[in-house]
Write a protein that holds these residues in place. Sequence first.
Motif, PDB file in Angstrom:
ATOM      1  N   TRP A  28      43.226  34.369  40.920  1.00 35.63           N
ATOM      2  CA  TRP A  28      43.509  35.803  40.761  1.00 35.63           C
ATOM      3  C   TRP A  28      42.223  36.618  40.692  1.00 35.63           C
ATOM      4  O   TRP A  28      42.170  37.749  41.210  1.00 35.63           O
ATOM      5  N   LEU A  29      41.155  36.048  40.082  1.00 36.43           N
ATOM      6  CA  LEU A  29      39.898  36.788  40.003  1.00 36.43           C
ATOM      7  C   LEU A  29      39.216  36.812  41.375  1.00 36.43           C
ATOM      8  O   LEU A  29      38.624  37.826  41.766  1.00 36.43           O
ATOM      9  N   ARG A  30      39.299  35.683  42.110  1.00 32.25           N
ATOM     10  CA  ARG A  30      38.745  35.690  43.469  1.00 32.25           C
ATOM     11  C   ARG A  30      39.410  36.779  44.321  1.00 32.25           C
ATOM     12  O   ARG A  30      38.746  37.541  45.013  1.00 32.25           O
ATOM     13  N   LEU A  31      40.728  36.833  44.239  1.00 27.30           N
ATOM     14  CA  LEU A  31      41.449  37.849  45.004  1.00 27.30           C
ATOM     15  C   LEU A  31      41.081  39.253  44.544  1.00 27.30           C
ATOM     16  O   LEU A  31      40.966  40.183  45.355  1.00 27.30           O
ATOM     17  N   THR A  32      40.888  39.408  43.251  1.00 30.26           N
ATOM     18  CA  THR A  32      40.535  40.722  42.707  1.00 30.26           C
ATOM     19  C   THR A  32      39.192  41.195  43.248  1.00 30.26           C
ATOM     20  O   THR A  32      39.046  42.348  43.683  1.00 30.26           O
ATOM     21  N   VAL A  33      38.198  40.322  43.233  1.00 26.38           N
ATOM     22  CA  VAL A  33      36.869  40.705  43.719  1.00 26.38           C
ATOM     23  C   VAL A  33      36.925  40.999  45.217  1.00 26.38           C
ATOM     24  O   VAL A  33      36.308  41.962  45.696  1.00 26.38           O
ATOM     25  N   HIS A  74      46.137  42.728  31.680  1.00 26.35           N
ATOM     26  CA  HIS A  74      45.941  41.847  30.516  1.00 26.35           C
ATOM     27  C   HIS A  74      44.863  40.806  30.816  1.00 26.35           C
ATOM     28  O   HIS A  74      43.988  40.552  29.967  1.00 26.35           O
ATOM     29  N   ARG A  75      44.885  40.219  31.987  1.00 27.07           N
ATOM     30  CA  ARG A  75      43.875  39.221  32.354  1.00 27.07           C
ATOM     31  C   ARG A  75      42.482  39.858  32.437  1.00 27.07           C
ATOM     32  O   ARG A  75      41.493  39.284  31.972  1.00 27.07           O
ATOM     33  N   LEU A  76      42.415  41.039  33.037  1.00 26.01           N
ATOM     34  CA  LEU A  76      41.115  41.705  33.149  1.00 26.01           C
ATOM     35  C   LEU A  76      40.549  42.073  31.784  1.00 26.01           C
ATOM     36  O   LEU A  76      39.327  42.028  31.562  1.00 26.01           O
ATOM     37  N   SER A  77      41.425  42.442  30.850  1.00 27.39           N
ATOM     38  CA  SER A  77      40.950  42.853  29.527  1.00 27.39           C
ATOM     39  C   SER A  77      40.296  41.712  28.763  1.00 27.39           C
ATOM     40  O   SER A  77      39.551  41.941  27.802  1.00 27.39           O
ATOM     41  N   ALA A  78      40.564  40.483  29.195  1.00 27.47           N
ATOM     42  CA  ALA A  78      39.955  39.330  28.524  1.00 27.47           C
ATOM     43  C   ALA A  78      38.528  39.076  29.004  1.00 27.47           C
ATOM     44  O   ALA A  78      37.814  38.251  28.415  1.00 27.47           O
ATOM     45  N   LEU A  79      38.101  39.757  30.046  1.00 29.29           N
ATOM     46  CA  LEU A  79      36.746  39.582  30.575  1.00 29.29           C
ATOM     47  C   LEU A  79      35.845  40.716  30.102  1.00 29.29           C
ATOM     48  O   LEU A  79      36.320  41.812  29.792  1.00 29.29           O
ATOM     49  N   PRO A  80      34.538  40.499  30.066  1.00 24.74           N
ATOM     50  CA  PRO A  80      33.603  41.562  29.656  1.00 24.74           C
ATOM     51  C   PRO A  80      33.389  42.570  30.790  1.00 24.74           C
ATOM     52  O   PRO A  80      32.428  42.477  31.561  1.00 24.74           O
ATOM     53  N   LEU A  81      34.296  43.545  30.887  1.00 29.21           N
ATOM     54  CA  LEU A  81      34.259  44.507  31.982  1.00 29.21           C
ATOM     55  C   LEU A  81      34.052  45.934  31.487  1.00 29.21           C
ATOM     56  O   LEU A  81      34.240  46.880  32.253  1.00 29.21           O
ATOM     57  N   ASP A  82      33.664  46.092  30.234  1.00 30.64           N
ATOM     58  CA  ASP A  82      33.471  47.441  29.710  1.00 30.64           C
ATOM     59  C   ASP A  82      32.153  48.018  30.210  1.00 30.64           C
ATOM     60  O   ASP A  82      31.295  47.314  30.758  1.00 30.64           O
ATOM     61  N   ALA A  83      31.993  49.310  29.988  1.00 32.38           N
ATOM     62  CA  ALA A  83      30.824  50.017  30.509  1.00 32.38           C
ATOM     63  C   ALA A  83      29.518  49.480  29.953  1.00 32.38           C
ATOM     64  O   ALA A  83      28.483  49.532  30.622  1.00 32.38           O
ATOM     65  N   ASP A  84      29.526  48.959  28.734  1.00 34.96           N
ATOM     66  CA  ASP A  84      28.295  48.517  28.074  1.00 34.96           C
ATOM     67  C   ASP A  84      27.981  47.044  28.278  1.00 34.96           C
ATOM     68  O   ASP A  84      26.998  46.541  27.737  1.00 34.96           O
ATOM     69  N   SER A  85      28.798  46.343  29.046  1.00 28.87           N
ATOM     70  CA  SER A  85      28.623  44.891  29.147  1.00 28.87           C
ATOM     71  C   SER A  85      27.515  44.477  30.100  1.00 28.87           C
ATOM     72  O   SER A  85      27.078  43.344  30.076  1.00 28.87           O
ATOM     73  N   ALA A  86      27.069  45.386  30.962  1.00 27.78           N
ATOM     74  CA  ALA A  86      26.000  45.101  31.938  1.00 27.78           C
ATOM     75  C   ALA A  86      26.367  43.942  32.845  1.00 27.78           C
ATOM     76  O   ALA A  86      25.519  43.133  33.220  1.00 27.78           O
ATOM     77  N   THR A  87      27.656  43.862  33.212  1.00 28.61           N
ATOM     78  CA  THR A  87      28.109  42.848  34.155  1.00 28.61           C
ATOM     79  C   THR A  87      28.485  43.531  35.474  1.00 28.61           C
ATOM     80  O   THR A  87      28.577  44.756  35.541  1.00 28.61           O
TER      81      THR A  87
END
Length: 589
Positions: A28-33, A74-87
Amino acid sequence: MMLSTEAPALDRALAQALCRWYRCEDDWLRLTVMAVSQALQEGHSCLYLPDWAERGVAGALGHGALPALDDWQHRLSALPLDADSATPLVLDGPRLYLRRYWQFEQRLAAALRPRLASAPAADPAQAREVLDTLFPARAVGEPPDWQKVAAANALLQSFTVVAGGPGTGKTYTVTRLLACLIACLAPGRAAPLAIGMAAPTGKAAQRLAESIAAARSDLQGLLPAAVLDAIPDTGITLHRLLGVVSYSPGFRHRADNPLRLDILVVDEASMVDLPLMTRLFEALPAHCRVILLGDPDQLPSVAAGSVLADLAAGAASGYSPGRLAGFAALGVTLEAAEAGSGEADYLTVLRQSRRFDGSGGIARLARQVLAGDGAGSLQTLSAADDTLARFDDAGSGAAVTRWLDLYYQPIAKADSLAQAFMHLQQFRILCPTRGGPRGVEAINRLALARMNPAGLAHYRGKPIMITRNHHDLGLYNGDVGLLWPDDGGQLMAWFPSAGGFRPMAPGRLPEHEVVYAMTIHKTQGSEFQRVALLLPEQARAGLTRELLYTAITRAREALEVVGSEAVWCAGVAQRVQRDSGLPALLRAR
């Protein structure tokens, strides 16, 4: 939008790299990217999750689809995707970004917000006098003079957008607008106002300068010569304005080395993508007044973003009470129907076309296409009207031959270079695509075979278009020239220049191509007396109502369309919809 069945290796490579970054190898993450990457390629600045949930992704191995919306978020919220995460990815509400494009939107909004506040001219009485001189009062009961409204708005705010379709007088308006600003801002200054005029392409910059020079000549005697002399008569590309740095994506002018400008006019703003618009505003000093001109209904930029359309999205909100009071102080009175929340006080939409009669066929067709009225637009095309004609697929070959003989043969037979250019400017074949049997490349090959049966590399009357900028030669992508003999009989490439034409030896030309036919994208900012639109044999993703509208409005007097009813209606039904967070950021100010 239909997804391609070809496997985009670049999207998969990016997905693999980011999955390793996030230490998540789930499909699902591969497809998302991959979907984020494809959204960018389609011109979106972000992936709008509600529109992509449960969709398939082009190039995915197997038959996987993106998750349902709630599960996906819900799946995305489990990853560090916030503005301050520098990812690499940023999740901002329902929008998922590559961080670089999230930063572009944030930076552009931050640069625009301070400019959305009022910045009135110092002397309202003088401003009113100048406005009344340049825009005479209308009779009671007549509609508002939106050109006068646009000029008044520029006197009340440091950032303005003047939007409108072809023939609505955007450059006429901005010439008078500049005269108003000069008359009201220049007195008492120690140095003259520094005014810049720019556009995304060299062709558009040249047309802007020529249009303003022509409009300025009409103001002789209305204002002091010093005011008129201060209106610039040259335009440059945005890249030249910002200062290209060799082998670098950055520019010489930026926040720590701003442009030395007091006023900047940018034409054809619909063609400016998100990264370039961001860098432009960051390179401007805080006091610089900015005027964007453009048609938000035209095709957006080739790269990601639709900044002008985003800025024009608040057109229906009406002007704030404070702005209406400011207009009244300048002698500009609007009806109560124009009052509203003022979300887009910076925006004026010019509503009366002086190129097209509102009841004429071209204007009516353009309106119907923008409204998505396929049946009505077909009826307009089929009506007995000297300005419009439509031919079925079966007549395409005969139509192309007729166009070549009727409109292009006279170029080589012209008595002078000026007459040859006049013939060239009267007509153009437009195609939605470069490839395919009805694309630009195929039509230009047919034209060359008919116009140049000897197969000469250079011949009298050959029309060419520059395809790569060459600053040293002063030639830019989109510039159109003609091969024509000089006084000694030597074939030279000639290009329009101030007051005439300038020659260039064919061997010195930068990359170029023959230009009997052009893609619709390349014609933005141009106009011709007559236009022939050659539709593809089958509907395709890139054929949209915005593309058709752009083609239609290149024609001043007459339009011919060759293509099937089904392809036409499919194009009218399909819209360019670019996902962006910029409108929400500006509303949140």
